[in-house]
Enzyme design. Sequence first.
Site, PDB file in Angstrom:
ATOM      1  N   ASP A   1       2.537  -9.885  44.347  1.00 51.64           N
ATOM      2  CA  ASP A   1       3.012  -9.912  45.915  1.00 51.64           C
ATOM      3  C   ASP A   1       3.455 -11.356  46.080  1.00 51.64           C
ATOM      4  O   ASP A   1       3.396 -11.298  47.557  1.00 51.64           O
ATOM      5  CB  ASP A   1       1.919  -9.069  46.851  1.00 51.64           C
ATOM      6  CG  ASP A   1       1.812  -7.805  46.427  1.00 51.64           C
ATOM      7  OD1 ASP A   1       2.632  -6.889  45.808  1.00 51.64           O
ATOM      8  OD2 ASP A   1       0.582  -7.498  46.805  1.00 51.64           O
TER       9      ASP A   1
ATOM     10  N   LYS B   1       8.342 -11.744  44.420  1.00 44.12           N
ATOM     11  CA  LYS B   1       9.254 -12.017  43.149  1.00 44.12           C
ATOM     12  C   LYS B   1      10.439 -11.315  43.602  1.00 44.12           C
ATOM     13  O   LYS B   1      11.532 -11.637  43.271  1.00 44.12           O
ATOM     14  CB  LYS B   1       8.552 -11.286  42.188  1.00 44.12           C
ATOM     15  CG  LYS B   1       7.301 -12.062  41.511  1.00 44.12           C
ATOM     16  CD  LYS B   1       6.576 -11.376  40.703  1.00 44.12           C
ATOM     17  CE  LYS B   1       5.775  -9.958  41.076  1.00 44.12           C
ATOM     18  NZ  LYS B   1       4.679 -10.280  41.995  1.00 44.12           N
TER      19      LYS B   1
ATOM     20  N   GLY C   1       5.591  -3.451  43.413  1.00 52.32           N
ATOM     21  CA  GLY C   1       6.188  -3.065  44.756  1.00 52.32           C
ATOM     22  C   GLY C   1       7.068  -4.343  45.197  1.00 52.32           C
ATOM     23  O   GLY C   1       6.232  -5.302  45.422  1.00 52.32           O
ATOM     24  N   HIS C   2       8.288  -4.392  44.951  1.00 51.36           N
ATOM     25  CA  HIS C   2       8.972  -5.690  45.118  1.00 51.36           C
ATOM     26  C   HIS C   2      10.034  -5.350  46.222  1.00 51.36           C
ATOM     27  O   HIS C   2      10.904  -4.632  46.044  1.00 51.36           O
ATOM     28  CB  HIS C   2       9.885  -6.027  43.739  1.00 51.36           C
ATOM     29  CG  HIS C   2       8.993  -6.455  42.757  1.00 51.36           C
ATOM     30  ND1 HIS C   2       9.432  -6.764  41.513  1.00 51.36           N
ATOM     31  CD2 HIS C   2       7.620  -6.444  42.466  1.00 51.36           C
ATOM     32  CE1 HIS C   2       8.244  -6.871  40.565  1.00 51.36           C
ATOM     33  NE2 HIS C   2       7.247  -6.828  41.231  1.00 51.36           N
TER      34      HIS C   2
ATOM     35  N   GLN D   1       3.483  -8.122  38.928  1.00 48.05           N
ATOM     36  CA  GLN D   1       2.031  -8.678  39.189  1.00 48.05           C
ATOM     37  C   GLN D   1       2.029 -10.096  39.398  1.00 48.05           C
ATOM     38  O   GLN D   1       3.094 -10.827  39.632  1.00 48.05           O
ATOM     39  CB  GLN D   1       1.186  -7.847  38.271  1.00 48.05           C
ATOM     40  CG  GLN D   1       0.729  -6.279  38.336  1.00 48.05           C
ATOM     41  CD  GLN D   1       2.084  -5.474  37.862  1.00 48.05           C
ATOM     42  OE1 GLN D   1       2.265  -5.818  36.397  1.00 48.05           O
ATOM     43  NE2 GLN D   1       2.550  -4.556  38.524  1.00 48.05           N
TER      44      GLN D   1
HETATM   45  P1  GDP Z   1       6.705  -8.948  45.215  1.00 47.20           P
HETATM   46  O1  GDP Z   1       5.742  -7.853  44.578  1.00 47.20           O
HETATM   47  O2  GDP Z   1       6.128 -10.442  44.599  1.00 47.20           O
HETATM   48  O3  GDP Z   1       7.918  -8.862  45.155  1.00 47.20           O
HETATM   49  O4  GDP Z   1       6.181  -9.250  46.723  1.00 47.20           O
HETATM   50  P2  GDP Z   1       5.991  -7.901  47.727  1.00 47.20           P
HETATM   51  O5  GDP Z   1       7.301  -7.385  48.169  1.00 47.20           O
HETATM   52  O6  GDP Z   1       4.922  -6.987  47.370  1.00 47.20           O
HETATM   53  O7  GDP Z   1       5.443  -8.823  48.843  1.00 47.20           O
HETATM   54  C1  GDP Z   1       6.180  -9.870  49.660  1.00 47.20           C
HETATM   55  C2  GDP Z   1       6.138  -9.491  51.167  1.00 47.20           C
HETATM   56  O8  GDP Z   1       6.649 -10.887  51.620  1.00 47.20           O
HETATM   57  C3  GDP Z   1       7.414  -8.559  51.318  1.00 47.20           C
HETATM   58  O9  GDP Z   1       7.000  -7.662  52.544  1.00 47.20           O
HETATM   59  C4  GDP Z   1       8.583  -9.470  51.666  1.00 47.20           C
HETATM   60  O10 GDP Z   1       9.534  -8.857  52.523  1.00 47.20           O
HETATM   61  C5  GDP Z   1       7.986 -10.593  52.460  1.00 47.20           C
HETATM   62  N1  GDP Z   1       8.625 -11.847  52.190  1.00 47.20           N
HETATM   63  C6  GDP Z   1       8.933 -12.384  51.084  1.00 47.20           C
HETATM   64  N2  GDP Z   1       9.332 -13.800  51.325  1.00 47.20           N
HETATM   65  C7  GDP Z   1       8.910 -14.094  52.414  1.00 47.20           C
HETATM   66  C8  GDP Z   1       8.955 -15.241  53.459  1.00 47.20           C
HETATM   67  O11 GDP Z   1       9.157 -16.415  52.915  1.00 47.20           O
HETATM   68  N3  GDP Z   1       8.304 -15.131  54.641  1.00 47.20           N
HETATM   69  C9  GDP Z   1       7.828 -13.940  55.066  1.00 47.20           C
HETATM   70  N4  GDP Z   1       7.420 -13.943  56.339  1.00 47.20           N
HETATM   71  N5  GDP Z   1       7.781 -13.094  54.323  1.00 47.20           N
HETATM   72  C10 GDP Z   1       8.377 -12.679  53.088  1.00 47.20           C
HETATM   73  P1  IMO Z   2       3.644  -6.649  42.115  1.00 46.02           P
HETATM   74  O1  IMO Z   2       4.672  -6.630  41.076  1.00 46.02           O
HETATM   75  C1  IMO Z   2      -0.496  -6.968  43.717  1.00 46.02           C
HETATM   76  C2  IMO Z   2      -3.597  -4.868  41.280  1.00 46.02           C
HETATM   77  C3  IMO Z   2      -4.267  -3.717  41.807  1.00 46.02           C
HETATM   78  C4  IMO Z   2      -5.464  -3.694  40.973  1.00 46.02           C
HETATM   79  C5  IMO Z   2      -5.294  -4.220  39.771  1.00 46.02           C
HETATM   80  C6  IMO Z   2      -5.096  -3.091  38.679  1.00 46.02           C
HETATM   81  O2  IMO Z   2       4.120  -5.873  43.419  1.00 46.02           O
HETATM   82  O3  IMO Z   2       3.240  -7.982  42.607  1.00 46.02           O
HETATM   83  P2  IMO Z   2      -3.213  -1.282  37.964  1.00 46.02           P
HETATM   84  O4  IMO Z   2      -2.745  -0.311  38.938  1.00 46.02           O
HETATM   85  O5  IMO Z   2      -2.093  -2.197  37.586  1.00 46.02           O
HETATM   86  O6  IMO Z   2      -4.119  -0.924  36.909  1.00 46.02           O
HETATM   87  O7  IMO Z   2      -4.208  -1.973  39.010  1.00 46.02           O
HETATM   88  O8  IMO Z   2      -3.906  -4.949  39.801  1.00 46.02           O
HETATM   89  N1  IMO Z   2      -2.160  -4.734  41.124  1.00 46.02           N
HETATM   90  C7  IMO Z   2      -1.229  -5.483  42.021  1.00 46.02           C
HETATM   91  N2  IMO Z   2      -1.434  -6.230  43.048  1.00 46.02           N
HETATM   92  N3  IMO Z   2       0.776  -6.616  43.226  1.00 46.02           N
HETATM   93  C8  IMO Z   2       1.029  -5.987  42.236  1.00 46.02           C
HETATM   94  O9  IMO Z   2       2.373  -5.934  41.861  1.00 46.02           O
HETATM   95  C9  IMO Z   2       0.020  -5.262  41.552  1.00 46.02           C
HETATM   96  N4  IMO Z   2      -0.076  -4.279  40.408  1.00 46.02           N
HETATM   97  C10 IMO Z   2      -1.082  -4.044  40.231  1.00 46.02           C
HETATM   98  O10 IMO Z   2      -4.241  -3.672  43.257  1.00 46.02           O
HETATM   99  O11 IMO Z   2      -6.534  -4.739  41.705  1.00 46.02           O
HETATM  100 MG    MG Z   3       4.321  -6.434  45.297  1.00 49.63          MG
END
Ligand code: GDP
Ligand code: IMO
Ligand code: MG
Length: 421
Positions: A13, A16, A40-41, A221
């Site tokens: 998270d 990416k 979840g991107h 991840q």
């Molecule tokens: P990913 O899994 O690495 O793609 O990241 P996620 O989407 O799960 O989580 C990142 C969260 O931070 C999302 O809700 C994005 O919209 C938000 N986000 C990304 N970059 C920024 C930033 O620079 N500032 C803020 N406030 N939010 C951001």
């Molecule tokens: P993105 O790509 C954050 C965590 C789960 C759990 C562990 C194992 O959005 O960054 P799994 O379902 O993979 O067997 O769970 O890994 N986990 C993540 N945490 N971002 C993710 O993906 C994750 N994918 C798995 O919360 O601790």
């Molecule tokens: Mg994510």
Amino acid sequence: MKVDVLLGLQWGDEGKGKVVDVLTPRYDVVARFQGGPNAGHTLEFNNQKYVLRSIPSGIFQKGQVNIIGNGVVLDPILFAAEARDLEKSGFDIKKVLKISKKVHLILPTHRLLDAAYETLKGSAKIGTTGKGIGPTYTDKISRDGLRLGEVFGNFTEKYQAAKQRHVKLLNALGFDADVAELEKQWFEGIEYIKTFELIDSEHVINGYLREGKSVLCEGAQGSLLDVDFGSYPFVTSSNTVCAGACSGLGVAPNKIGEVYGIFKAYCTRVGSGPFPTELHDEVGAKIRDIGHEYGAVTGRERRCGWIDLVALRYTIMLNGVTQLIMMKSDVLDGFETIKACDSYKVNGVETRDFPYSIDEGVEPVYTELKGWNTDMTKIQSEDEFPQEFKDYIAFLEEKLNVPITIVSVGPDRLQTIERKH
Ligand code: GDP
Ligand code: IMO
Ligand code: MG
């Protein structure tokens, strides 16, 4: 040509999805190499927000080929829902999305097994996303998996054999195995997937490289969730580090070019497992609140804490990171003081090296820096950065020894600042 890799350096998270979307115009191809719908991107542009789970984050730019590589595990039900949503929003993804025939399929019974194993672990549960990731990769490694390419052979028979094996296992463990409803949706999903171009992605990607096309590999991840190097057993079931791009796409190690390592200006984690810099106080709650630190897919609260440079140095080493990207800098806009952990005390002994286990006896040692107390969300160039933020960047670059080339100051595509270096 070489392939560049973008991956998370923390516990996932990091942002990416946003950065892959921003970088995509520089590439011809974007490819996911591991993980599945546990990801979840999130991407935001034109006041719209999208969350991608199995589809690469290059899908919204114009003209790039997007590939789901062999290292990915695919759930036909979730994929169909995600892809159909994009089609409904007007994105003609069938033209640009190709899927490896070697992806392993997540069966409905894999989801049940994931839940069963978590229940059996009780308080030691991993806190998985419940998407069947672990059981699917387990089947892959134990040579019992079902690959997408089987749809061209006696698919139903192979599906039934795998399902029956899972049902026996579930029953033996004392769990129900009723998947009638899910199974119907699953086979509908398979029919839908068959309308996409199913490819031998290793040949296709290497062919692109020979033609001089540029490829960006998108990790899911984060490195601290890697099955080998993460905080085992509280990890995911794939290699999330750079080497995973080689095995997950069929790209040779000498074809890797830039490695973009992405991290938040602080740190978060979802699910169970150790987290040395976790804040259980109001500071952690404030970061969660301002950063909207709730799972993009599960909505679960993310645990929040200060940046951990010991862990970052470790994941930079594992991945051969050549450029750093710092996300969510704006979330720290309103803090008087910012802390960074540059060493641990492990059972009383100070170390800057990441230890075998961060389970117990690890205490973060912090350096305090002055906060910038400035709204950075509208900043357009690095010249406008407040001095204290420039100092934070300089401090991190010195401790991590890799340049920070991009800084993100908000979730929108446009809130992205490239640094001169
Ligand atoms: P990913 O899994 O690495 O793609 O990241 P996620 O989407 O799960 O989580 C990142 C969260 O931070 C999302 O809700 C994005 O919209 C938000 N986000 C990304 N970059 C920024 C930033 O620079 N500032 C803020 N406030 N939010 C951001
Ligand atoms: P993105 O790509 C954050 C965590 C789960 C759990 C562990 C194992 O959005 O960054 P799994 O379902 O993979 O067997 O769970 O890994 N986990 C993540 N945490 N971002 C993710 O993906 C994750 N994918 C798995 O919360 O601790
Ligand atoms: Mg994510």
